[in-house]
Design a protein around this motif. Structure first.
Motif, PDB file in Angstrom:
ATOM      1  N   VAL A   1      43.086  43.553  28.007  1.00  0.00           N
ATOM      2  CA  VAL A   1      43.643  44.634  28.828  1.00  0.00           C
ATOM      3  C   VAL A   1      44.762  44.052  29.687  1.00  0.00           C
ATOM      4  N   ASP A   2      45.957  44.668  29.652  1.00  0.00           N
ATOM      5  CA  ASP A   2      47.076  44.194  30.463  1.00  0.00           C
ATOM      6  C   ASP A   2      47.155  44.945  31.789  1.00  0.00           C
ATOM      7  N   LEU A   3      46.843  46.250  31.724  1.00  0.00           N
ATOM      8  CA  LEU A   3      46.855  47.047  32.959  1.00  0.00           C
ATOM      9  C   LEU A   3      45.598  47.907  32.977  1.00  0.00           C
ATOM     10  N   MET A   4      44.807  47.749  34.032  1.00  0.00           N
ATOM     11  CA  MET A   4      43.605  48.568  34.172  1.00  0.00           C
ATOM     12  C   MET A   4      43.858  49.602  35.261  1.00  0.00           C
ATOM     13  N   VAL A   5      43.607  50.852  34.944  1.00  0.00           N
ATOM     14  CA  VAL A   5      43.707  51.917  35.944  1.00  0.00           C
ATOM     15  C   VAL A   5      42.280  52.335  36.253  1.00  0.00           C
ATOM     16  N   CYS A   6      41.781  51.927  37.422  1.00  0.00           N
ATOM     17  CA  CYS A   6      40.357  52.125  37.688  1.00  0.00           C
ATOM     18  C   CYS A   6      40.135  53.160  38.787  1.00  0.00           C
ATOM     19  N   VAL A   7      39.562  54.290  38.425  1.00  0.00           N
ATOM     20  CA  VAL A   7      39.224  55.295  39.442  1.00  0.00           C
ATOM     21  C   VAL A   7      37.719  55.556  39.421  1.00  0.00           C
ATOM     22  N   ASN A   8      36.959  54.570  39.013  1.00  0.00           N
ATOM     23  CA  ASN A   8      35.505  54.727  38.972  1.00  0.00           C
ATOM     24  C   ASN A   8      34.827  53.552  39.670  1.00  0.00           C
ATOM     25  N   PRO A   9      34.332  53.785  40.916  1.00  0.00           N
ATOM     26  CA  PRO A   9      33.693  52.685  41.642  1.00  0.00           C
ATOM     27  C   PRO A   9      32.470  52.115  40.905  1.00  0.00           C
ATOM     28  N   GLN A  10      31.808  52.966  40.075  1.00  0.00           N
ATOM     29  CA  GLN A  10      30.603  52.513  39.347  1.00  0.00           C
ATOM     30  C   GLN A  10      30.884  51.305  38.469  1.00  0.00           C
ATOM     31  N   SER A  11      32.066  51.313  37.827  1.00  0.00           N
ATOM     32  CA  SER A  11      32.322  50.281  36.812  1.00  0.00           C
ATOM     33  C   SER A  11      33.349  49.261  37.295  1.00  0.00           C
ATOM     34  N   MET A  12      33.734  49.344  38.597  1.00  0.00           N
ATOM     35  CA  MET A  12      34.893  48.577  39.066  1.00  0.00           C
ATOM     36  C   MET A  12      34.743  47.058  38.880  1.00  0.00           C
ATOM     37  N   GLU A  13      33.541  46.573  39.133  1.00  0.00           N
ATOM     38  CA  GLU A  13      33.329  45.130  39.055  1.00  0.00           C
ATOM     39  C   GLU A  13      33.627  44.612  37.633  1.00  0.00           C
ATOM     40  N   LYS A  14      33.075  45.354  36.670  1.00  0.00           N
ATOM     41  CA  LYS A  14      33.276  45.010  35.262  1.00  0.00           C
ATOM     42  C   LYS A  14      34.746  45.194  34.854  1.00  0.00           C
ATOM     43  N   ASP A  15      35.350  46.244  35.397  1.00  0.00           N
ATOM     44  CA  ASP A  15      36.740  46.549  35.046  1.00  0.00           C
ATOM     45  C   ASP A  15      37.692  45.469  35.563  1.00  0.00           C
ATOM     46  N   VAL A  16      37.452  45.002  36.784  1.00  0.00           N
ATOM     47  CA  VAL A  16      38.302  43.934  37.331  1.00  0.00           C
ATOM     48  C   VAL A  16      38.198  42.704  36.436  1.00  0.00           C
ATOM     49  N   ALA A  17      36.966  42.387  36.037  1.00  0.00           N
ATOM     50  CA  ALA A  17      36.742  41.188  35.237  1.00  0.00           C
ATOM     51  C   ALA A  17      37.384  41.265  33.859  1.00  0.00           C
ATOM     52  N   SER A  18      37.600  42.499  33.361  1.00  0.00           N
ATOM     53  CA  SER A  18      38.087  42.628  31.978  1.00  0.00           C
ATOM     54  C   SER A  18      39.604  42.508  31.843  1.00  0.00           C
ATOM     55  N   VAL A  19      40.313  42.426  32.982  1.00  0.00           N
ATOM     56  CA  VAL A  19      41.787  42.334  32.899  1.00  0.00           C
ATOM     57  C   VAL A  19      42.192  40.911  32.474  1.00  0.00           C
ATOM     58  N   ASP A  20      43.155  40.842  31.553  1.00  0.00           N
ATOM     59  CA  ASP A  20      43.643  39.526  31.116  1.00  0.00           C
ATOM     60  C   ASP A  20      44.335  38.817  32.285  1.00  0.00           C
ATOM     61  N   PRO A  21      44.243  37.491  32.371  1.00  0.00           N
ATOM     62  CA  PRO A  21      44.975  36.771  33.428  1.00  0.00           C
ATOM     63  C   PRO A  21      46.466  37.122  33.380  1.00  0.00           C
ATOM     64  N   GLY A  22      47.021  37.382  34.563  1.00  0.00           N
ATOM     65  CA  GLY A  22      48.430  37.783  34.610  1.00  0.00           C
ATOM     66  C   GLY A  22      48.604  39.285  34.522  1.00  0.00           C
ATOM     67  N   GLY A  23      47.503  40.009  34.360  1.00  0.00           N
ATOM     68  CA  GLY A  23      47.566  41.460  34.205  1.00  0.00           C
ATOM     69  C   GLY A  23      47.551  42.197  35.541  1.00  0.00           C
ATOM     70  N   TYR A  24      47.382  43.500  35.464  1.00  0.00           N
ATOM     71  CA  TYR A  24      47.527  44.365  36.641  1.00  0.00           C
ATOM     72  C   TYR A  24      46.286  45.248  36.806  1.00  0.00           C
ATOM     73  N   PHE A  25      45.974  45.548  38.071  1.00  0.00           N
ATOM     74  CA  PHE A  25      44.803  46.376  38.346  1.00  0.00           C
ATOM     75  C   PHE A  25      45.189  47.474  39.334  1.00  0.00           C
ATOM     76  N   LEU A  26      45.264  48.707  38.852  1.00  0.00           N
ATOM     77  CA  LEU A  26      45.610  49.846  39.709  1.00  0.00           C
ATOM     78  C   LEU A  26      44.318  50.525  40.145  1.00  0.00           C
ATOM     79  N   TYR A  27      44.181  50.766  41.477  1.00  0.00           N
ATOM     80  CA  TYR A  27      42.933  51.365  41.963  1.00  0.00           C
ATOM     81  C   TYR A  27      43.220  52.351  43.081  1.00  0.00           C
ATOM     82  N   ASP A  28      42.210  53.137  43.410  1.00  0.00           N
ATOM     83  CA  ASP A  28      42.311  54.107  44.507  1.00  0.00           C
ATOM     84  C   ASP A  28      42.092  53.351  45.810  1.00  0.00           C
ATOM     85  N   SER A  29      43.178  53.190  46.604  1.00  0.00           N
ATOM     86  CA  SER A  29      43.089  52.353  47.814  1.00  0.00           C
ATOM     87  C   SER A  29      42.737  53.153  49.064  1.00  0.00           C
ATOM     88  N   THR A  30      42.209  54.372  48.861  1.00  0.00           N
ATOM     89  CA  THR A  30      41.780  55.146  50.022  1.00  0.00           C
ATOM     90  C   THR A  30      40.754  54.333  50.816  1.00  0.00           C
TER      91      THR A  30
END
Lengths: 626, 349
Positions: free
Chosen positions: A73-102
């Motif tokens: 995964v190069d860019l992860m768009v994560c709007v689900n707190p349930q899976s966030m931990e796993k989603d962060v871990a799945s991004v390739d090194p050098g990739g991007y993680f877009l999240y809801d920063s509210t």
């Protein structure tokens, strides 16, 4: 940190909660890229659930036109707190993680080898919109707006698509456009846009994509259209994921295209049966009576239909069955893809049976092969099973446009009408007059005193008279085998491509790969990856069972053959060994059965590994984490 | 049991309006046990089709598995037949009927084939009101596997080996009524005077017509203690006699006022019902139910036309199917062509 870079070549994955309206926003994202003229392949990875569980949507952008999964995964768009931990871990090194920063990102989710892009989606929607439902739904559109800025998407195209999507619901268009724009502005004001991964209009370096103006559609819709064009008049079915949308689409198109203009009545019948046993029973009855009838199902349904598949095989009644394969039994993985019904379908039923199978790899083939299935089943007077899968059936694929030859005539096979019966010297339902194992059949109601016979599964003689004689039985089943041999000359032939030229090959071994269906696209990509590394590999895509003689030749012409498929037991490898008399050590399995479609990187990795070690016969891939 | 069928026919056998003699409706010689009730049903079907002058080749015979389901071989040799899968004839008949709405469909099943393995398909066949005649040859046991109790065996009936059935039997006629069947009848294989006109009426009915026929198994269920033996059935039957007059025929019989009930079918055919011990209007489903239960309480088997819904809408109507049989539609009627496909492609770009 070295950031991932790339123009029109990356993987974006969306992590959502199902039932929150994310599907249409994600589709909007993928379709815009498609409209920009860039090869793209979106995939839903979803739970067997209606609301509340994690769901993912993976979009592969590939200027080279690779439509299978690449892996990573190069860019992860994560709007689900349930899976966030796993989603962060799945991004390739050098990739991007877009999240809801509210809410601030928990510190334990901070990695120092990826770039974080926070967009306060919830906060923005609370401020802009009053209706609670819109505050929820439009969060998805806000991130699409932000992605448009971050990835250099054509914003006007996104707006056009929104207008298409909400045609007739003008009120919704304005709030959606508003959401799109605030996302776009926020990204422009807070981040350096575009990112190092980005899109550029029409930048496709893929001759096979550029050849024709592609469409974006799923295999189930294409198969349904195939049934419409192939002249199906009866559809009987029982709801089961992932095949349900075949009949949904058939129903939608039939309502438009199959109404008798004079009377307004229907030139088709759809029956939602009480179970799969009844569904296929109706198909058998309708085909016996001369209508083109089909059913669509998936694994457990195929098991239930096996009894009737046996009757249809022995009684020689045409049947078209669209089997959209999925993982395992009923609970747990019905929304995950596999190619694991190969053996169950090939040898479906009691007694000595062999069924005709077709393996489509694109929506275009789902369409063409469904039409072909009707012709083949009537020509061969036997069931024909279209072996699609969830990945092909339910995901949108770029495909060459569907084509139709208006000169097409249905092949109704050897059916004698009243005149034919009068002219025939001698007629017996199971008399093999042509020596190809296919006999002449008649339909009920045809002739006042000729051609009536009794259809039964059990033993009969050539004149269709009840018989328990062993000789009659042997004669009949031997003829059925002869008919199966004849089928080889009618079914689609395997496809080979000219090998990729490798200047200084690192191996003298002649290596071949065999694959089918949705394993094809990532296999082609894996072969190109390995060619660049100096390993030349030939390919053959299997398109039907019974196997064509070319398959034997291909295997004999190579020192080492990899069979790439998506099941645990290497079912296609077993079928080839069984039917083609191939020694087991000649064929090495490359497998994936995690439920998510096989990736090019995984295939290349396994082939590389096998060539390095040159030991194991069967190399199983470990299930990937989603 | 005979194993040679005599070919001799009287040269002056009477013919029906189509010019067919009853021999034209014969099938192969029966291989069932001598005296089997099922053979009488076969004969009744043959006679009914002859008398109603249905061209034999315009009839399709369907069955499941079991002694009962062998029957279609023994009548209507000029009709196509389909001996399908145990308990699944209803689905095959549904598909066949959808493919060609113009043929007459006769389904023959047994109590095992319908009340056990085929129960699911049976009730859904009723629910869809498929236009067919469905006859259950009901002998309360599995003949072909040598006499096990079936689900319609009555509570307390004694099996040949002496075992007493501890379970309540399923009454298929009551079940059909409850499920909304548009034509429900019961008869006895030994009463051809009643069975023939019932079959003729069933074939004229538009929709699903069910006839439960008590048909004793001479080999495994015809002993003292069995509730479905010839003797027991004869002793307890409460038969409602009837006449069937097809649309084409002039009504000749005169009935005394008050002794009969007249039922008109959708095609204009008429059924005259003789007054039975329980008299009720046959279009009243609840009254039919009550009559069955009253007879049962009195240890009687009520036979005759139990219920007929004159407003029946069959599956073809419910699905709004084209008038032309689906299996006769040609390419131009079925295939939308390349221009339509191009516009579909356009919508996917």
């Amino acid at each position: 940190m070295k950031k991932i870079k790339g123009v029109n070549d990356f993987v974006v994955k969306f992590a959502n909660v199902n039932g929150t309206g994310s599907a249409s926003a994600n589709h909007l994202f993928a379709k815009t890229i498609f409209r920009m003229g860039i090869p793209v392949s979106p995939r839903n990875i979803f739970p067997s659930n209606i609301q509340g569980l994690p769901t993912w949507y993976e979009v592969r952008v590939s200027k080279n036109g690779y439509l299978g999964r690449r892996g990573g995964v190069d860019l992860m768009v994560c709007v689900n707190p349930q899976s966030m931990e796993k989603d962060v871990a799945s991004v390739d090194p050098g990739g991007y993680f877009l999240y809801d920063s509210t809410k601030p990102l928990p510190t334990h989710l901070k990695r120092d080898d990826i770039t974080y892009i926070g967009i306060p989606l919830t906060q923005m929607c609370m401020q802009e919109f009053e209706v609670p439902r819109l505050q929820q739904l439009l969060k998805n559109v806000v991130y699409v707006g932000a992605l448009a800025a971050l990835l250099n998407m054509d914003l006007s195209m996104v707006k056009d698509l929104l207008a298409d999507q909400f045609k007739g619901k003008e009120k919704l268009i304005s709030s959606n456009v508003q959401a799109l724009e605030i996302g776009y502005q926020y990204a422009l004001e807070n981040y350096k846009c575009p990112l190092a991964i980005r899109l550029e209009n029409g930048n496709a370096d893929a001759p096979h994509i550029a050849e024709s103006e592609h469409i974006l559609m799923n295999g189930n819709t294409a198969a349904a259209l195939g049934a419409i064009y192939g002249g199906a008049t009866v559809a009987a079915w029982y709801p089961i994921t992932p095949s349900t949308s075949v009949v949904d689409a058939f129903s939608k198109y039939a309502e438009r295209l199959r109404i008798d203009p004079g009377t307004g009545k229907r030139n088709y019948a759809i029956v939602q049966a009480e179970d799969e046993l009844a569904a296929i029973g109706m198909v058998v009855g309708a085909n016996w009576n001369g209508a083109r009838a089909f059913t669509a199902t998936s694994g457990p349904g195929l098991s239930l239909m096996s009894e009737f598949l046996g009757l249809a095989y022995f009684a020689e009644v045409p049947v078209v069955l669209i089997n959209v394969q999925r993982s395992g039994p009923s609970t747990g993985m019905p929304t995950r893809s596999q190619q694991s019904d190969v053996l169950a379908a090939a040898y479906a039923s009691h007694g000595d049976t062999k069924q005709v199978l077709l393996f489509p790899a694109t929506p275009r083939e789902c369409f063409d092969m469904t039409v072909e299935a009707f012709d083949l089943s009537e020509r061969l007077q036997t069931p024909v099973i279209l072996m699609s899968d969830l990945d092909l059936g339910m995901n949108d694929w770029m495909s060459p446009p569907l084509e139709w030859d208006d000169k097409y005539e249905m092949d109704r096979g050897k059916v004698l009408d009243a005149q034919g019966l009068d002219e025939a010297e001698k007629w017996g339902r199971y008399l093999d007059v042509d020596g190809d194992g296919i006999c002449f059949r008649t339909l009920p109601g045809t002739h006042p005193d000729k051609g009536a016979y009794f259809t039964r599964g059990s033993s009969k003689n050539e004149m269709a008279v009840y018989s328990e004689s062993g000789e009659d039985y042997v004669q009949n089943v031997d003829r059925l085998l002869r008919k199966f041999d004849t089928a080889k000359t009618y079914v689609p032939t395997p496809k080979t491509h000219p090998p990729i030229e490798v200047k200084k090959p690192k191996t003298k071994l002649k290596i071949g790969t065999l694959f089918f269906g949705t394993s094809a696209s990532p296999s082609y990509e894996a072969v190109e990856i390995l060619a660049e590394e100096g390993i030349p590999i030939d390919t053959m895509r299997i398109r039907a069972f019974p196997f064509h003689n070319d398959l034997d030749d291909f295997i004999h012409d190579h020192d080492l053959v990899f069979v790439i498929e998506q099941n645990r037991d290497g079912q296609m490898r077993q079928l080839i060994m069984n039917e083609c008399q191939i020694a087991p050590d000649k064929l090495t399995s490359v497998l994936n059965y995690s439920g998510t479609p096989i990736t090019a990187r995984a295939i290349a990795g396994k082939i590389r590994e096998t060539l390095n070690t040159h030991s194991a016969d069967v190399v199983a891939l470990r299930p990937e984490t989603a | 049991m005979s194993y040679v069928k005599p070919k001799f026919r009287h040269p002056k056998l009477p013919t029906n309006s189509l010019g067919y003699s009853v021999a034209d409706y014969d099938g192969a010689i029966s291989t069932l046990c001598a005296g089997c009730g099922h053979d009488s049903i076969s004969a009744a079907i043959r006679n009914a089709c002859f008398k109603s002058a249905i061209p034999p080749h315009r009839i399709a015979k369907l069955s499941g598995i079991g002694c009962s389901s062998k029957m279609p071989t023994y009548f209507l040799g000029r009709s196509h037949g389909f001996n399908s899968v145990h308990g699944r004839m209803p689905s095959v008949a549904t598909g066949a009927s959808l493919a060609n709405r113009e043929l007459t469909y006769i389904g023959v099943s047994g109590d095992g084939d319908t009340a056990s393995i085929g129960m699911g398909q049976f009730v859904h066949l009723i629910r869809r009101n498929v236009n067919m005649t469905y006859i259950v040859a009901n002998n309360g046991c599995y003949g072909l596997t040598k006499g096990q109790d079936s689900a319609t065996a009555d509570l307390g009936s004694v099996a040949k080996g002496g075992a007493v059935n501890p379970f309540d039997g399923i009454d298929l006629a009551s079940l059909a009524l409850l499920q909304g069947a548009s034509f429900v009848a019961r008869s006895f294989s030994g009463d051809k005077e009643q069975l023939e006109p019932l079959i003729r009426a069933a074939m004229a009915h538009k929709g699903f017509a069910f006839i439960d026929v008590v048909s004793p198994c001479v080999t495994f269920n015809n002993h003292a203690g069995s509730t479905k033996s010839y003797a027991e059935t004869r002793a307890h039957v409460d038969a409602m006699q009837l006449d069937f007059i097809p649309m084409r025929e002039e009504i000749r019989t005169q009935y005394e006022a008050g002794t009969s009930q007249t039922v008109t079918l959708h095609d204009g055919s008429v059924i005259h019902l003789q007054k039975a011990s329980s008299d009720y209007a046959t279009d009243d489903r609840a009254a039919a139910m009550q009559a069955i239960q009253k007879a049962e309480a009195e240890d009687k088997i009520l036979t005759g036309l139990l219920h007929l819904d004159p407003n029946s809408q069959d599956l073809n109507q419910l699905l709004n199917l084209a008038n032309k049989p689906l299996n006769e539609l040609d390419k131009d009627e079925l295939c939308p062509g390349s221009r339509v496909l191009d516009s579909i492609n356009q919508g996917l770009r």
